[in-house]
Design an enzyme around this catalytic site. Sequence first.
Site, PDB file in Angstrom:
ATOM      1  N   CYS A 164       6.588  -7.682   5.642  1.00 21.32           N
ATOM      2  CA  CYS A 164       7.033  -6.584   4.781  1.00 21.32           C
ATOM      3  C   CYS A 164       7.103  -5.243   5.508  1.00 21.32           C
ATOM      4  O   CYS A 164       7.575  -4.261   4.948  1.00 21.32           O
ATOM      5  CB  CYS A 164       6.114  -6.478   3.573  1.00 21.32           C
ATOM      6  SG  CYS A 164       5.736  -8.086   2.850  1.00 21.32           S
ATOM      7  N   HIS A 303       4.330   2.003   0.068  1.00 27.02           N
ATOM      8  CA  HIS A 303       4.650   0.573   0.090  1.00 27.02           C
ATOM      9  C   HIS A 303       4.584   0.053  -1.347  1.00 27.02           C
ATOM     10  O   HIS A 303       5.464  -0.665  -1.784  1.00 27.02           O
ATOM     11  CB  HIS A 303       3.673  -0.165   0.996  1.00 27.02           C
ATOM     12  CG  HIS A 303       4.043  -1.587   1.236  1.00 27.02           C
ATOM     13  ND1 HIS A 303       5.288  -1.962   1.720  1.00 27.02           N
ATOM     14  CD2 HIS A 303       3.345  -2.743   1.074  1.00 27.02           C
ATOM     15  CE1 HIS A 303       5.331  -3.281   1.832  1.00 27.02           C
ATOM     16  NE2 HIS A 303       4.177  -3.776   1.445  1.00 27.02           N
ATOM     17  N   GLU A 314      -3.831   1.112  -0.544  1.00 24.50           N
ATOM     18  CA  GLU A 314      -2.931   2.154  -0.047  1.00 24.50           C
ATOM     19  C   GLU A 314      -3.373   3.527  -0.541  1.00 24.50           C
ATOM     20  O   GLU A 314      -3.271   4.519   0.186  1.00 24.50           O
ATOM     21  CB  GLU A 314      -1.489   1.872  -0.470  1.00 24.50           C
ATOM     22  CG  GLU A 314      -0.487   2.767   0.233  1.00 24.50           C
ATOM     23  CD  GLU A 314       0.960   2.381   0.012  1.00 24.50           C
ATOM     24  OE1 GLU A 314       1.835   3.020   0.629  1.00 24.50           O
ATOM     25  OE2 GLU A 314       1.234   1.446  -0.775  1.00 24.50           O
ATOM     26  N   LYS A 335       9.709   0.262  -5.683  1.00 25.55           N
ATOM     27  CA  LYS A 335       9.772  -1.189  -5.905  1.00 25.55           C
ATOM     28  C   LYS A 335       9.827  -1.542  -7.391  1.00 25.55           C
ATOM     29  O   LYS A 335      10.123  -2.687  -7.736  1.00 25.55           O
ATOM     30  CB  LYS A 335       8.599  -1.890  -5.218  1.00 25.55           C
ATOM     31  CG  LYS A 335       8.735  -1.930  -3.699  1.00 25.55           C
ATOM     32  CD  LYS A 335       7.630  -2.734  -3.046  1.00 25.55           C
ATOM     33  CE  LYS A 335       7.836  -2.888  -1.543  1.00 25.55           C
ATOM     34  NZ  LYS A 335       7.655  -1.640  -0.785  1.00 25.55           N
ATOM     35  N   HIS A 340      10.498  -6.216  -4.355  1.00 22.60           N
ATOM     36  CA  HIS A 340      10.039  -6.142  -2.966  1.00 22.60           C
ATOM     37  C   HIS A 340      10.986  -6.944  -2.080  1.00 22.60           C
ATOM     38  O   HIS A 340      11.049  -8.166  -2.176  1.00 22.60           O
ATOM     39  CB  HIS A 340       8.611  -6.693  -2.892  1.00 22.60           C
ATOM     40  CG  HIS A 340       7.953  -6.489  -1.565  1.00 22.60           C
ATOM     41  ND1 HIS A 340       8.599  -5.938  -0.481  1.00 22.60           N
ATOM     42  CD2 HIS A 340       6.697  -6.793  -1.132  1.00 22.60           C
ATOM     43  CE1 HIS A 340       7.765  -5.886   0.538  1.00 22.60           C
ATOM     44  NE2 HIS A 340       6.611  -6.415   0.171  1.00 22.60           N
ATOM     45  N   PHE A 399       2.133  -8.712   5.461  1.00 22.27           N
ATOM     46  CA  PHE A 399       1.250  -9.847   5.706  1.00 22.27           C
ATOM     47  C   PHE A 399       0.983  -9.952   7.209  1.00 22.27           C
ATOM     48  O   PHE A 399       1.872  -9.736   8.029  1.00 22.27           O
ATOM     49  CB  PHE A 399       1.905 -11.150   5.233  1.00 22.27           C
ATOM     50  CG  PHE A 399       1.812 -11.392   3.745  1.00 22.27           C
ATOM     51  CD1 PHE A 399       1.258 -10.460   2.889  1.00 22.27           C
ATOM     52  CD2 PHE A 399       2.290 -12.574   3.205  1.00 22.27           C
ATOM     53  CE1 PHE A 399       1.185 -10.693   1.524  1.00 22.27           C
ATOM     54  CE2 PHE A 399       2.222 -12.831   1.842  1.00 22.27           C
ATOM     55  CZ  PHE A 399       1.667 -11.878   1.001  1.00 22.27           C
TER      56      PHE A 399
END
Length: 413
Positions: A164, A303, A314, A335, A340, A399
Amino acid sequence: MEGKRRVVVTGMGAVTPIGNNVAETWQGIREGKCGIDFITKYDTSTRKVKVAGEVKDLNLEDFIDKRELRKMDRFVALAQIAANEAIKDAGISFEGEEDDFGVIVSSGIGGLTTIEEEYRKGMEKGFDRVSPYFIPSIISNIAPGRIAIEHGLKNMCNSVVTACAGGSNAIGDAFRHIRDGYATGMVCGGTESSVTEFAIGGFTSLMALSQSTDPNRASIPFDKERNGFVMGEGAGILLLEELEHAKARGAKIYAEIVGYGANCDAYHITAPSADGSGAAKCMMQAMKDGGVNPEDILYINAHGTSTPMNDKCETLAVKAAFGEHANKLYMSSTKGNTGHLLGAAGAIEGIFTVKAIQEGFVPPTIHHEVADENCDLNIVANKGIETEIRYAMSNSLGFGGHNASLIFKRYEA
């Protein structure tokens, strides 16, 4: 920064769940449009996950020759469409400068649509009968490769695969490549098309996706009722260019890119470090790289995946990186609009950050209804804010612990 060249954004292209070009997509952001809806690509009646952010009303044959389409996966086609838009938008001809321009485009997963189709064919007819284009359709690097071939770009051609964070890494790596004198310009960004039975099934088993049956309450970053991310598809491409080259050809300049941070949590295969320390160090690295103080940053495109862990961590990361200024800057996640887009997420969010600076508009986090004490920063909820923005940051966390932060600045001659 002494001796390093300045790098600017001179072209942008996008295909997203809320629009099939940059203008449509950005208008969707300004209007708070939600591109998440019930999945149409396959039957979800027996599946836990029902919604995704699909690209809509896009006929690939309007953009790419039918014979060529048979030789490429959807993720490649989306990348080519967005790249062609960005190059046209920049008004650039590479003639005579082919060796000075390159391509870096990320994809987190690559050609999963083709993998599924050809595996089914192999099971039915034997695996020697799969398409001769199977391999060159699915490998992640074929997206930048095809873009380079179509436009004759012979500088570095690369594919960043950092889940991502990939789209942001692609932009950041391209920025450094130009800044340090290795290229005049780069076509860069990300692409993904993973709204497939296999991918959705895998992420469902991982307990990563929202199982909400209400498209308006599925991707809800920083909302206390968030319960997983929503898969999206699409592509975002930027043309980055060395400033003096852009000025010499009379290019329009959207914004300048000034800082890039990239590191790793080295903590867990899917979860971020619980205290947000890796992401915090990444943001601080980007600020140091750009000679930017925390108080200079007015807006962060987070994010913000809408997973319980990401949004909490975050928030901690921003507090650690920005100190007292963390509560003064604006933060939002787009998002909620797009879902995503994995390897394309950082690319389209980079475009949103550039547009935010260009138009003086902080995008909202749509469908934000229930405040979360663990996400207690200045989240721009439901309605955007018109305000002058000089510096803005875009964050991507992937990830494997991959972190990437980009800092864009309003262009000043």
